[in-house]
Write a protein that holds these residues in place. Structure first.
Motif, PDB file in Angstrom:
ATOM      1  N   LYS A  32       0.837  -1.205   0.000  1.00 64.53           N
ATOM      2  CA  LYS A  32       0.000   0.000   0.000  1.00 64.53           C
ATOM      3  C   LYS A  32       0.871   1.254   0.000  1.00 64.53           C
ATOM      4  N   GLN A  33       1.981   1.228   0.752  1.00 65.16           N
ATOM      5  CA  GLN A  33       2.901   2.367   0.767  1.00 65.16           C
ATOM      6  C   GLN A  33       3.524   2.585  -0.608  1.00 65.16           C
ATOM      7  N   GLN A  34       3.726   1.505  -1.367  1.00 62.71           N
ATOM      8  CA  GLN A  34       4.323   1.573  -2.707  1.00 62.71           C
ATOM      9  C   GLN A  34       3.267   1.809  -3.793  1.00 62.71           C
ATOM     10  N   ASP A  35       2.007   1.971  -3.399  1.00 62.44           N
ATOM     11  CA  ASP A  35       0.880   2.182  -4.315  1.00 62.44           C
ATOM     12  C   ASP A  35       0.695   1.013  -5.281  1.00 62.44           C
ATOM     13  N   CYS A  36       0.902  -0.203  -4.797  1.00 64.06           N
ATOM     14  CA  CYS A  36       0.692  -1.387  -5.619  1.00 64.06           C
ATOM     15  C   CYS A  36      -0.802  -1.625  -5.819  1.00 64.06           C
ATOM     16  N   CYS A  37      -1.145  -2.153  -6.986  1.00 57.83           N
ATOM     17  CA  CYS A  37      -2.550  -2.435  -7.296  1.00 57.83           C
ATOM     18  C   CYS A  37      -2.971  -3.822  -6.852  1.00 57.83           C
ATOM     19  N   LYS A  38      -2.002  -4.723  -6.673  1.00 58.40           N
ATOM     20  CA  LYS A  38      -2.344  -6.077  -6.245  1.00 58.40           C
ATOM     21  C   LYS A  38      -1.096  -6.812  -5.785  1.00 58.40           C
ATOM     22  N   ILE A  39      -1.350  -7.945  -5.158  1.00 56.44           N
ATOM     23  CA  ILE A  39      -0.299  -8.876  -4.754  1.00 56.44           C
ATOM     24  C   ILE A  39      -0.632 -10.214  -5.392  1.00 56.44           C
ATOM     25  N   THR A  40       0.351 -10.813  -6.052  1.00 61.28           N
ATOM     26  CA  THR A  40       0.168 -12.119  -6.663  1.00 61.28           C
ATOM     27  C   THR A  40       1.107 -13.115  -5.989  1.00 61.28           C
ATOM     28  N   LEU A  41       0.813 -14.388  -6.186  1.00 61.23           N
ATOM     29  CA  LEU A  41       1.697 -15.434  -5.667  1.00 61.23           C
ATOM     30  C   LEU A  41       1.489 -16.705  -6.452  1.00 61.23           C
ATOM     31  N   GLU A  42       2.439 -17.598  -6.337  1.00 61.15           N
ATOM     32  CA  GLU A  42       2.328 -18.935  -6.907  1.00 61.15           C
ATOM     33  C   GLU A  42       2.269 -19.910  -5.744  1.00 61.15           C
ATOM     34  N   VAL A  43       1.500 -20.976  -5.920  1.00 59.11           N
ATOM     35  CA  VAL A  43       1.427 -22.018  -4.902  1.00 59.11           C
ATOM     36  C   VAL A  43       1.212 -23.352  -5.609  1.00 59.11           C
ATOM     37  N   LEU A  44       1.857 -24.381  -5.120  1.00 54.49           N
ATOM     38  CA  LEU A  44       1.654 -25.710  -5.689  1.00 54.49           C
ATOM     39  C   LEU A  44       0.239 -26.179  -5.367  1.00 54.49           C
ATOM     40  N   SER A  45      -0.463 -26.689  -6.370  1.00 53.98           N
ATOM     41  CA  SER A  45      -1.846 -27.116  -6.158  1.00 53.98           C
ATOM     42  C   SER A  45      -1.945 -28.219  -5.110  1.00 53.98           C
ATOM     43  N   GLY A  46      -0.888 -28.994  -4.917  1.00 54.82           N
ATOM     44  CA  GLY A  46      -0.886 -30.060  -3.920  1.00 54.82           C
ATOM     45  C   GLY A  46      -0.518 -29.606  -2.525  1.00 54.82           C
ATOM     46  N   ASN A  47      -0.205 -28.336  -2.356  1.00 53.29           N
ATOM     47  CA  ASN A  47       0.159 -27.812  -1.035  1.00 53.29           C
ATOM     48  C   ASN A  47      -1.121 -27.291  -0.362  1.00 53.29           C
ATOM     49  N   ALA A  48      -1.922 -28.228   0.117  1.00 54.84           N
ATOM     50  CA  ALA A  48      -3.246 -27.907   0.664  1.00 54.84           C
ATOM     51  C   ALA A  48      -3.183 -26.934   1.829  1.00 54.84           C
ATOM     52  N   ILE A  49      -2.192 -27.072   2.679  1.00 56.95           N
ATOM     53  CA  ILE A  49      -2.091 -26.186   3.847  1.00 56.95           C
ATOM     54  C   ILE A  49      -1.859 -24.751   3.387  1.00 56.95           C
ATOM     55  N   ALA A  50      -0.933 -24.544   2.455  1.00 51.63           N
ATOM     56  CA  ALA A  50      -0.663 -23.198   1.950  1.00 51.63           C
ATOM     57  C   ALA A  50      -1.876 -22.648   1.200  1.00 51.63           C
ATOM     58  N   CYS A  51      -2.499 -23.485   0.383  1.00 53.63           N
ATOM     59  CA  CYS A  51      -3.680 -23.028  -0.365  1.00 53.63           C
ATOM     60  C   CYS A  51      -4.766 -22.533   0.587  1.00 53.63           C
ATOM     61  N   LYS A  52      -5.026 -23.279   1.650  1.00 51.36           N
ATOM     62  CA  LYS A  52      -6.048 -22.867   2.619  1.00 51.36           C
ATOM     63  C   LYS A  52      -5.654 -21.565   3.308  1.00 51.36           C
ATOM     64  N   ALA A  53      -4.384 -21.450   3.662  1.00 49.83           N
ATOM     65  CA  ALA A  53      -3.911 -20.226   4.323  1.00 49.83           C
ATOM     66  C   ALA A  53      -4.078 -19.022   3.402  1.00 49.83           C
ATOM     67  N   TYR A  54      -3.707 -19.163   2.150  1.00 51.72           N
ATOM     68  CA  TYR A  54      -3.805 -18.051   1.204  1.00 51.72           C
ATOM     69  C   TYR A  54      -5.262 -17.687   0.930  1.00 51.72           C
ATOM     70  N   GLN A  55      -6.121 -18.682   0.850  1.00 48.60           N
ATOM     71  CA  GLN A  55      -7.549 -18.405   0.664  1.00 48.60           C
ATOM     72  C   GLN A  55      -8.106 -17.636   1.859  1.00 48.60           C
ATOM     73  N   ARG A  56      -7.712 -18.015   3.059  1.00 54.26           N
ATOM     74  CA  ARG A  56      -8.152 -17.282   4.261  1.00 54.26           C
ATOM     75  C   ARG A  56      -7.681 -15.833   4.231  1.00 54.26           C
ATOM     76  N   LEU A  57      -6.564 -15.592   3.570  1.00 49.63           N
ATOM     77  CA  LEU A  57      -6.008 -14.243   3.469  1.00 49.63           C
ATOM     78  C   LEU A  57      -6.569 -13.458   2.284  1.00 49.63           C
ATOM     79  N   GLY A  58      -7.512 -14.055   1.547  1.00 50.66           N
ATOM     80  CA  GLY A  58      -8.190 -13.339   0.471  1.00 50.66           C
ATOM     81  C   GLY A  58      -7.674 -13.623  -0.929  1.00 50.66           C
ATOM     82  N   PHE A  59      -6.763 -14.567  -1.089  1.00 47.46           N
ATOM     83  CA  PHE A  59      -6.222 -14.900  -2.408  1.00 47.46           C
ATOM     84  C   PHE A  59      -7.091 -15.958  -3.074  1.00 47.46           C
ATOM     85  N   SER A  60      -7.127 -15.918  -4.392  1.00 43.55           N
ATOM     86  CA  SER A  60      -7.828 -16.938  -5.168  1.00 43.55           C
ATOM     87  C   SER A  60      -7.175 -17.021  -6.543  1.00 43.55           C
ATOM     88  N   ASP A  61      -7.595 -18.033  -7.309  1.00 45.81           N
ATOM     89  CA  ASP A  61      -7.066 -18.120  -8.668  1.00 45.81           C
ATOM     90  C   ASP A  61      -7.580 -16.933  -9.475  1.00 45.81           C
TER      91      ASP A  61
END
Length: 161
Positions: free
Chosen positions: A115-144
């Motif tokens: 937000k300080q850098q005036d970014c429009c979004k945050i992206t990330l990559e996650v392995l589809s088989g990394n269920a724990i990370a996928c759930k964590a990122y979804q809880r944080l508002g990320f989606s495909d």
């Protein structure tokens, strides 16, 4: 409750540089990081190469003097929004500190910086088989990423050189 300190890393600080390399090595050895330690070349050159860039932002979490977690974000640019963005390249929580909510702290800090850098979004990559990370990122508002569901989700592809 865990006593933690969350900081934007300064890799000129020897403690931060060592913590970063230690956590990256820990991550690389994990099956989700490839299951093989960083090469000697990478260990010897990573900090110097990161310091030469002005588009890398690293968040570290310490528990006392122990490195507990890290996040590496690299600035990119959205041509559609005509603004910078952050791509999260590495998220590491040391095994000894998993399940204690550190991912949330990492993402809160990088969102603050974005937000300080005036970014429009945050992206990330996650392995589809990394269920724990996928759930964590979804809880944080990320989606495909989709423009139109008819055309499906964006895929992250790579070609090694």
């Amino acid at each position: 409750m865990l006593n933690i300190q969350t900081v934007v890393a300064d890799l000129n600080n020897a403690q931060h540089a060592q913590a970063y390399l230690s956590l990256m090595s820990h991550y690389a050895c994990d099956p989700m990081g490839g299951g093989e330690d960083l090469s000697d070349f990478t260990k010897e050159n990573l900090i110097t190469n990161l310091l030469a860039r002005n588009d890398v932002f690293i968040v570290l979490i310490f528990s006392g003097n122990h490195p507990a977690a890290l996040l590496t974000a690299i600035e990119g640019f959205s041509t559609f929004a005509c603004k910078p963005l952050f791509n999260i390249h590495d998220v590491v929580v040391h095994n000894d500190f998993r399940g204690q909510g550190l991912t949330k702290h990492l993402f809160e800090k990088i969102e603050e910086v974005a937000k300080q850098q005036d970014c429009c979004k945050i992206t990330l990559e996650v392995l589809s088989g990394n269920a724990i990370a996928c759930k964590a990122y979804q809880r944080l508002g990320f989606s495909d990423y989709q423009l139109d569901p008819e055309f499906g989700s964006a895929l992250f592809w790579t070609k090694k050189l």
